[in-house]
Design an enzyme around this catalytic site. Sequence first.
Site, PDB file in Angstrom:
ATOM      1  N   LYS A  34      18.337  31.802 -18.920  1.00 42.68           N
ATOM      2  CA  LYS A  34      17.020  31.260 -18.618  1.00 42.68           C
ATOM      3  C   LYS A  34      16.033  32.399 -18.398  1.00 42.68           C
ATOM      4  O   LYS A  34      16.294  33.300 -17.597  1.00 42.68           O
ATOM      5  CB  LYS A  34      17.092  30.391 -17.362  1.00 42.68           C
ATOM      6  CG  LYS A  34      15.768  29.744 -17.004  1.00 42.68           C
ATOM      7  CD  LYS A  34      15.927  28.770 -15.857  1.00 42.68           C
ATOM      8  CE  LYS A  34      15.773  29.410 -14.512  1.00 42.68           C
ATOM      9  NZ  LYS A  34      14.407  29.772 -14.130  1.00 42.68           N
ATOM     10  N   ASP A  62      11.714  28.775 -18.919  1.00 40.55           N
ATOM     11  CA  ASP A  62      11.371  27.966 -17.735  1.00 40.55           C
ATOM     12  C   ASP A  62       9.942  28.279 -17.302  1.00 40.55           C
ATOM     13  O   ASP A  62       9.725  28.987 -16.322  1.00 40.55           O
ATOM     14  CB  ASP A  62      12.387  28.299 -16.624  1.00 40.55           C
ATOM     15  CG  ASP A  62      12.251  27.383 -15.424  1.00 40.55           C
ATOM     16  OD1 ASP A  62      11.633  26.305 -15.553  1.00 40.55           O
ATOM     17  OD2 ASP A  62      12.782  27.744 -14.354  1.00 40.55           O
ATOM     18  N   LYS A  64       7.705  25.875 -16.515  1.00 41.42           N
ATOM     19  CA  LYS A  64       7.241  24.815 -15.593  1.00 41.42           C
ATOM     20  C   LYS A  64       5.751  24.549 -15.787  1.00 41.42           C
ATOM     21  O   LYS A  64       4.945  24.658 -14.860  1.00 41.42           O
ATOM     22  CB  LYS A  64       7.503  25.207 -14.145  1.00 41.42           C
ATOM     23  CG  LYS A  64       8.965  25.359 -13.792  1.00 41.42           C
ATOM     24  CD  LYS A  64       9.157  25.487 -12.286  1.00 41.42           C
ATOM     25  CE  LYS A  64      10.581  25.782 -11.916  1.00 41.42           C
ATOM     26  NZ  LYS A  64      11.014  27.148 -12.275  1.00 41.42           N
ATOM     27  N   ASP A  67      -0.561  21.337 -16.077  1.00 38.42           N
ATOM     28  CA  ASP A  67      -2.005  21.513 -16.236  1.00 38.42           C
ATOM     29  C   ASP A  67      -2.555  20.252 -16.884  1.00 38.42           C
ATOM     30  O   ASP A  67      -1.807  19.283 -17.052  1.00 38.42           O
ATOM     31  CB  ASP A  67      -2.277  22.764 -17.103  1.00 38.42           C
ATOM     32  CG  ASP A  67      -3.588  23.444 -16.714  1.00 38.42           C
ATOM     33  OD1 ASP A  67      -4.603  22.724 -16.581  1.00 38.42           O
ATOM     34  OD2 ASP A  67      -3.601  24.675 -16.549  1.00 38.42           O
ATOM     35  N   THR A 121      13.473  22.958  -5.974  1.00 41.79           N
ATOM     36  CA  THR A 121      14.617  22.971  -5.056  1.00 41.79           C
ATOM     37  C   THR A 121      14.371  23.864  -3.833  1.00 41.79           C
ATOM     38  O   THR A 121      15.207  23.940  -2.939  1.00 41.79           O
ATOM     39  CB  THR A 121      15.898  23.429  -5.783  1.00 41.79           C
ATOM     40  OG1 THR A 121      15.572  24.555  -6.599  1.00 41.79           O
ATOM     41  CG2 THR A 121      16.454  22.342  -6.657  1.00 41.79           C
ATOM     42  N   ARG A 220      20.761  34.310  -8.688  1.00 41.23           N
ATOM     43  CA  ARG A 220      21.212  35.418  -7.857  1.00 41.23           C
ATOM     44  C   ARG A 220      22.696  35.396  -7.515  1.00 41.23           C
ATOM     45  O   ARG A 220      23.294  36.458  -7.367  1.00 41.23           O
ATOM     46  CB  ARG A 220      20.342  35.469  -6.580  1.00 41.23           C
ATOM     47  CG  ARG A 220      18.933  35.947  -6.886  1.00 41.23           C
ATOM     48  CD  ARG A 220      17.945  35.553  -5.830  1.00 41.23           C
ATOM     49  NE  ARG A 220      17.665  34.136  -5.850  1.00 41.23           N
ATOM     50  CZ  ARG A 220      16.727  33.542  -5.118  1.00 41.23           C
ATOM     51  NH1 ARG A 220      15.995  34.266  -4.304  1.00 41.23           N
ATOM     52  NH2 ARG A 220      16.525  32.237  -5.217  1.00 41.23           N
TER      53      ARG A 220
HETATM   54  O1  C5P Z   1      18.661  32.697  -7.951  1.00 40.06           O
HETATM   55  P1  C5P Z   1      18.704  31.206  -7.986  1.00 40.06           P
HETATM   56  O2  C5P Z   1      20.067  30.631  -8.314  1.00 40.06           O
HETATM   57  O3  C5P Z   1      18.085  30.567  -6.774  1.00 40.06           O
HETATM   58  O4  C5P Z   1      17.771  30.830  -9.242  1.00 40.06           O
HETATM   59  C1  C5P Z   1      17.407  29.497  -9.547  1.00 40.06           C
HETATM   60  C2  C5P Z   1      16.496  29.492 -10.731  1.00 40.06           C
HETATM   61  O5  C5P Z   1      16.161  28.133 -11.032  1.00 40.06           O
HETATM   62  C3  C5P Z   1      15.194  30.250 -10.553  1.00 40.06           C
HETATM   63  O6  C5P Z   1      14.916  30.896 -11.780  1.00 40.06           O
HETATM   64  C4  C5P Z   1      14.155  29.167 -10.294  1.00 40.06           C
HETATM   65  O7  C5P Z   1      12.909  29.497 -10.838  1.00 40.06           O
HETATM   66  C5  C5P Z   1      14.742  27.973 -11.042  1.00 40.06           C
HETATM   67  N1  C5P Z   1      14.379  26.642 -10.536  1.00 40.06           N
HETATM   68  C6  C5P Z   1      14.622  26.264  -9.242  1.00 40.06           C
HETATM   69  N2  C5P Z   1      14.248  25.012  -8.798  1.00 40.06           N
HETATM   70  C7  C5P Z   1      13.653  24.148  -9.637  1.00 40.06           C
HETATM   71  C8  C5P Z   1      13.412  24.535 -10.971  1.00 40.06           C
HETATM   72  C9  C5P Z   1      13.814  25.794 -11.377  1.00 40.06           C
HETATM   73  O8  C5P Z   1      15.201  27.039  -8.485  1.00 40.06           O
HETATM   74  N3  C5P Z   1      13.348  22.929  -9.235  1.00 40.06           N
END
Ligand code: C5P
Length: 238
Positions: A34, A62, A64, A67, A121, A220
């Site tokens: 992603k 991603d 998102k 607009d 999230t 992460r």
């Molecule tokens: O590092 P981590 O596992 O928290 O990364 C989650 C990824 O998912 C990030 O790139 C974040 O932008 C994306 N994301 C999210 N929650 C959402 C949509 C996308 O954490 N609702």
Amino acid sequence: MSALDHVIVALDNMNKNQIFEFLQKADNKIPTIKIGLEQFCNYGQDFVFEIREKHKLNIFLDLKLHDIPNTVHKAIASLNGLPLELLTIHLTGGARMIEEALIAARENLAGTKIIGVTYLTSLDQSDFKQLWGFEEEQIKGQFQRLIKLALDQSLHGIVCSPLELDWVKEIENAHDNNVLKVCPGIRFAHEIGKNQHDQKRVMTPTEAMDKGADYLVMGRSLTQCEDLVSGLKNLFSV
Ligand code: C5P
């Protein structure tokens, strides 16, 4: 299909060299990555082509998008020809914005699935209250309204926390229709409650798959883990 085909690795918090080192270490074990706002703002469309060319990976962009309908249409049209499997928009942009996103994607991005983000999230009950005045007992209804909107607009999928998958299932059953369920907010069992970073609504990979996720987005927990190969190997064992 192997279990890792359900995992999408979010390449955040790295520069370009670190990303290519990480992909080298992953040794073709990750089929889908992603690229989020951070990397796209840094390196642009050329980077998407470069990753595809060097590693033949599936790419989830991603962005998102959120607009007015015309702006989202034009933004997607400007991605013309990018090799994308998935592209995100925010469902809270509303029905007209979603329609324009789908039209622009059909015209410009052959084979790309448009996925709608429900609520981030990183938000929890107190954020929902602060932002929209939702009481705890109203949150499920608000999610389900967005999920129904995605189904009504024939979007390919949604992004939600695995904690909301039961609510998605209820709406899918009521409408006899399915969407792809893409779930961020995934942490290893040993990280939950200790090392969630900014994620508030989280589950382990196994729990999320058992609940019905089609794809897990993991950043992460994998990109910063000490031993990536064993992290990938043990993904579904705890
Ligand atoms: O590092 P981590 O596992 O928290 O990364 C989650 C990824 O998912 C990030 O790139 C974040 O932008 C994306 N994301 C999210 N929650 C959402 C949509 C996308 O954490 N609702």
